[in-house]
Motif scaffolding. Structure first.
Motif, PDB file in Angstrom:
ATOM      1  N   GLU A   1       0.791  -1.066   0.084  1.00 15.35           N
ATOM      2  CA  GLU A   1      -0.005  -0.029   0.050  1.00 15.35           C
ATOM      3  C   GLU A   1       0.837   1.375   0.160  1.00 15.35           C
ATOM      4  OE1 GLU A   1      -3.189   2.828   0.274  1.00 15.35           O
ATOM      5  OE2 GLU A   1      -2.919   0.893  -0.814  1.00 15.35           O
ATOM      6  N   LEU A   2       1.893   1.154   0.872  1.00 14.78           N
ATOM      7  CA  LEU A   2       2.871   2.381   0.772  1.00 14.78           C
ATOM      8  C   LEU A   2       3.566   2.622  -0.570  1.00 14.78           C
ATOM      9  CD1 LEU A   2       4.468   1.997   4.423  1.00 14.78           C
ATOM     10  CD2 LEU A   2       2.686   3.766   3.491  1.00 14.78           C
ATOM     11  N   VAL A   3       3.902   1.474  -1.381  1.00 13.64           N
ATOM     12  CA  VAL A   3       4.533   1.612  -2.600  1.00 13.64           C
ATOM     13  C   VAL A   3       3.545   2.188  -3.449  1.00 13.64           C
ATOM     14  CG1 VAL A   3       5.476   0.549  -4.591  1.00 13.64           C
ATOM     15  CG2 VAL A   3       6.390   0.149  -2.115  1.00 13.64           C
TER      16      VAL A   3
ATOM     17  N   CYS B   1       1.633  14.817  -7.836  1.00 17.88           N
ATOM     18  CA  CYS B   1       2.406  15.976  -7.547  1.00 17.88           C
ATOM     19  C   CYS B   1       3.465  16.243  -8.172  1.00 17.88           C
ATOM     20  CB  CYS B   1       2.721  16.005  -5.872  1.00 17.88           C
ATOM     21  SG  CYS B   1       1.248  15.902  -4.931  1.00 17.88           S
ATOM     22  N   SER B   2       3.961  15.391  -9.209  1.00 15.25           N
ATOM     23  CA  SER B   2       5.190  15.676  -9.738  1.00 15.25           C
ATOM     24  C   SER B   2       6.382  15.969  -9.104  1.00 15.25           C
ATOM     25  CB  SER B   2       4.962  16.835 -10.884  1.00 15.25           C
ATOM     26  OG  SER B   2       3.847  16.851 -11.865  1.00 15.25           O
ATOM     27  N   LEU B   3       6.492  15.064  -8.084  1.00 10.66           N
ATOM     28  CA  LEU B   3       7.854  15.019  -7.447  1.00 10.66           C
ATOM     29  C   LEU B   3       9.009  14.719  -8.202  1.00 10.66           C
ATOM     30  CD1 LEU B   3       6.284  13.772  -3.959  1.00 10.66           C
ATOM     31  CD2 LEU B   3       6.431  16.145  -4.689  1.00 10.66           C
ATOM     32  N   ASP B   4      10.023  15.197  -7.686  1.00  7.20           N
ATOM     33  CA  ASP B   4      11.382  14.727  -8.410  1.00  7.20           C
ATOM     34  C   ASP B   4      12.495  14.364  -7.395  1.00  7.20           C
ATOM     35  OD1 ASP B   4      12.247  17.052  -7.082  1.00  7.20           O
ATOM     36  OD2 ASP B   4      12.955  18.118  -8.988  1.00  7.20           O
ATOM     37  N   GLY B   5      11.855  14.015  -6.110  1.00  3.09           N
ATOM     38  CA  GLY B   5      12.969  13.608  -5.091  1.00  3.09           C
ATOM     39  C   GLY B   5      12.232  13.516  -3.586  1.00  3.09           C
ATOM     40  N   PHE B   6      13.052  12.798  -2.635  1.00  5.94           N
ATOM     41  CA  PHE B   6      12.705  12.625  -1.314  1.00  5.94           C
ATOM     42  C   PHE B   6      13.440  13.245  -0.535  1.00  5.94           C
ATOM     43  CE2 PHE B   6      10.477   8.497  -2.984  1.00  5.94           C
ATOM     44  CZ  PHE B   6       9.004   8.979  -2.968  1.00  5.94           C
ATOM     45  N   ARG B   7      13.283  13.966   0.571  1.00  5.07           N
ATOM     46  CA  ARG B   7      14.171  14.104   1.884  1.00  5.07           C
ATOM     47  C   ARG B   7      13.608  13.259   2.911  1.00  5.07           C
ATOM     48  NH1 ARG B   7      14.281  17.760   6.450  1.00  5.07           N
ATOM     49  NH2 ARG B   7      12.032  17.953   6.253  1.00  5.07           N
ATOM     50  N   LEU B   8      14.582  12.610   3.209  1.00  5.88           N
ATOM     51  CA  LEU B   8      14.425  11.483   4.572  1.00  5.88           C
ATOM     52  C   LEU B   8      14.657  12.114   5.643  1.00  5.88           C
ATOM     53  CD1 LEU B   8      15.712   8.194   2.814  1.00  5.88           C
ATOM     54  CD2 LEU B   8      13.398   9.108   2.839  1.00  5.88           C
ATOM     55  N   ASP B   9      13.724  12.117   6.645  1.00  5.09           N
ATOM     56  CA  ASP B   9      13.807  13.196   7.906  1.00  5.09           C
ATOM     57  C   ASP B   9      13.772  12.001   8.956  1.00  5.09           C
ATOM     58  OD1 ASP B   9      14.184  15.165   9.666  1.00  5.09           O
ATOM     59  OD2 ASP B   9      12.047  15.820   9.307  1.00  5.09           O
ATOM     60  N   ALA B  10      14.301  12.210  10.246  1.00  2.15           N
ATOM     61  CA  ALA B  10      13.714  11.384  11.429  1.00  2.15           C
ATOM     62  C   ALA B  10      14.481  10.080  11.197  1.00  2.15           C
ATOM     63  CB  ALA B  10      12.528  11.721  11.930  1.00  2.15           C
ATOM     64  N   LEU B  11      15.361  10.041  10.778  1.00  5.42           N
ATOM     65  CA  LEU B  11      16.271   8.595  10.093  1.00  5.42           C
ATOM     66  C   LEU B  11      16.258   7.645  11.382  1.00  5.42           C
ATOM     67  CD1 LEU B  11      18.594   9.497   7.293  1.00  5.42           C
ATOM     68  CD2 LEU B  11      16.132   8.332   7.016  1.00  5.42           C
ATOM     69  N   LYS B  12      16.598   8.054  12.548  1.00 11.14           N
ATOM     70  CA  LYS B  12      16.855   7.020  13.673  1.00 11.14           C
ATOM     71  C   LYS B  12      15.584   6.330  13.949  1.00 11.14           C
ATOM     72  CE  LYS B  12      16.881  10.746  17.115  1.00 11.14           C
ATOM     73  NZ  LYS B  12      17.844  11.321  18.340  1.00 11.14           N
ATOM     74  N   HIS B  13      14.087   6.818  13.511  1.00 10.80           N
ATOM     75  CA  HIS B  13      12.993   6.219  14.036  1.00 10.80           C
ATOM     76  C   HIS B  13      12.687   5.198  12.899  1.00 10.80           C
ATOM     77  CE1 HIS B  13      12.582   8.877  17.264  1.00 10.80           C
ATOM     78  NE2 HIS B  13      13.084  10.143  16.179  1.00 10.80           N
ATOM     79  N   ILE B  14      13.179   5.161  11.670  1.00  6.11           N
ATOM     80  CA  ILE B  14      12.760   4.689  10.504  1.00  6.11           C
ATOM     81  C   ILE B  14      13.307   3.239  10.243  1.00  6.11           C
ATOM     82  CG2 ILE B  14      12.299   5.080   8.003  1.00  6.11           C
ATOM     83  CD1 ILE B  14      12.096   7.909   8.455  1.00  6.11           C
TER      84      ILE B  14
ATOM     85  N   HIS C   1      13.382   2.904   3.490  1.00  7.31           N
ATOM     86  CA  HIS C   1      14.327   3.131   2.443  1.00  7.31           C
ATOM     87  C   HIS C   1      14.103   2.461   1.051  1.00  7.31           C
ATOM     88  CE1 HIS C   1      17.036   4.448   5.926  1.00  7.31           C
ATOM     89  NE2 HIS C   1      15.895   5.120   5.961  1.00  7.31           N
ATOM     90  N   ARG C   2      13.893   1.126   1.331  1.00 10.76           N
ATOM     91  CA  ARG C   2      13.460   0.279   0.137  1.00 10.76           C
ATOM     92  C   ARG C   2      12.132   0.799  -0.427  1.00 10.76           C
ATOM     93  NH1 ARG C   2      16.474  -3.449   3.221  1.00 10.76           N
ATOM     94  NH2 ARG C   2      14.699  -4.023   4.288  1.00 10.76           N
TER      95      ARG C   2
ATOM     96  N   ALA D   1      10.141   5.379  -6.272  1.00  4.99           N
ATOM     97  CA  ALA D   1      11.234   6.205  -7.407  1.00  4.99           C
ATOM     98  C   ALA D   1      11.244   5.531  -8.634  1.00  4.99           C
ATOM     99  CB  ALA D   1      12.367   6.727  -6.576  1.00  4.99           C
ATOM    100  N   GLU D   2      11.344   4.249  -8.514  1.00  6.04           N
ATOM    101  CA  GLU D   2      11.613   3.258  -9.792  1.00  6.04           C
ATOM    102  C   GLU D   2      11.067   3.691 -10.972  1.00  6.04           C
ATOM    103  OE1 GLU D   2      11.225  -0.892  -9.002  1.00  6.04           O
ATOM    104  OE2 GLU D   2      12.901  -0.973  -7.948  1.00  6.04           O
ATOM    105  N   ASP D   3       9.917   4.158 -11.140  1.00 11.78           N
ATOM    106  CA  ASP D   3       9.061   4.443 -12.362  1.00 11.78           C
ATOM    107  C   ASP D   3       9.229   5.797 -12.725  1.00 11.78           C
ATOM    108  OD1 ASP D   3       8.219   1.864 -12.415  1.00 11.78           O
ATOM    109  OD2 ASP D   3       6.319   2.191 -11.141  1.00 11.78           O
ATOM    110  N   THR D   4       9.934   6.712 -12.079  1.00 13.57           N
ATOM    111  CA  THR D   4      10.072   7.984 -12.453  1.00 13.57           C
ATOM    112  C   THR D   4      11.348   8.469 -12.788  1.00 13.57           C
ATOM    113  OG1 THR D   4       8.206   8.537 -10.823  1.00 13.57           O
ATOM    114  CG2 THR D   4       9.628  10.404 -11.487  1.00 13.57           C
ATOM    115  N   GLU D   5      11.750   8.636 -13.822  1.00 15.79           N
ATOM    116  CA  GLU D   5      13.184   8.870 -14.338  1.00 15.79           C
ATOM    117  C   GLU D   5      13.664  10.205 -13.579  1.00 15.79           C
ATOM    118  OE1 GLU D   5      13.569   9.536 -18.584  1.00 15.79           O
ATOM    119  OE2 GLU D   5      12.211   7.793 -18.966  1.00 15.79           O
ATOM    120  N   GLU D   6      12.887  11.268 -13.136  1.00 13.28           N
ATOM    121  CA  GLU D   6      13.691  12.244 -12.653  1.00 13.28           C
ATOM    122  C   GLU D   6      13.849  12.228 -11.135  1.00 13.28           C
ATOM    123  OE1 GLU D   6      10.664  12.521 -14.091  1.00 13.28           O
ATOM    124  OE2 GLU D   6      11.294  12.912 -16.280  1.00 13.28           O
TER     125      GLU D   6
END
Length: 157
Positions: A112-114, A124-137, A142-143, A149-154
């Protein structure tokens, strides 16, 4: 978009859970008890648009509020465990941050998340992610971000 916790549920569910120490999430307190957890996410206003996935307590590890007792504490659901691939030097296991902690290792939740993440990126035509609060994740998240992101070239992760 936040993938590792949920807030603002549509309803409560009775769940067997055990309190854990805020200073050491691996340390259980007392005995398991039935709590009323805000874990039912049905999104009635959407009427099935965007996603027909219904979130319930099985999609989460735990919560920080028992509505039955009107008490704040960290509760781990019976049969669940905090993720291992997180910061362990702080609070014993720092998987839990707030709200209803998403169990990203549940295959239904992962899919569901994917699926939802890909829809969101496209919408939303996003071109990247900013990962925050990594010690909780958990590293599984990350996978998920890479798979979204696999299906989006940008897209960059």
């Amino acid at each position: 978009m936040v993938l590792n916790q949920r807030l603002g549920a549509d309803g409560c569910e009775d769940v067997l859970a055990q309190e854990v120490l805020g200073s050491d999430r691996d340390e259980r307190v007392g005995v398991p008890q039935t709590i009323s957890a805000w874990t039912r996410f049905t999104f009635p206003g959407r009427a099935g648009a965007y996603s027909d996935f219904t979130w319930d307590w099985t999609c989460f590890h735990g919560v920080d509020w028992d509505d039955r007792a009107r008490r704040k504490a960290i509760f781990l659901f019976d049969g669940k465990h905090w993720d291992d691939a997180v910061e362990r030097a702080e609070n014993g296991n720092y998987d839990y941050l707030m709200g209803a902690d998403v169990d990203v290792n549940d295959p239904r939740v992962y899919e569901e998340l994917v699926r939802w993440g890909r829809w969101y990126v496209d919408e939303c035509s996003l071109d990247g992610f900013r990962l925050d609060a990594l010690k909780h994740i958990d590293r599984q998240l990350h996978r998920i971000a890479r798979e979204i992101a696999e299906d989006t070239e940008e897209m960059r992760v």
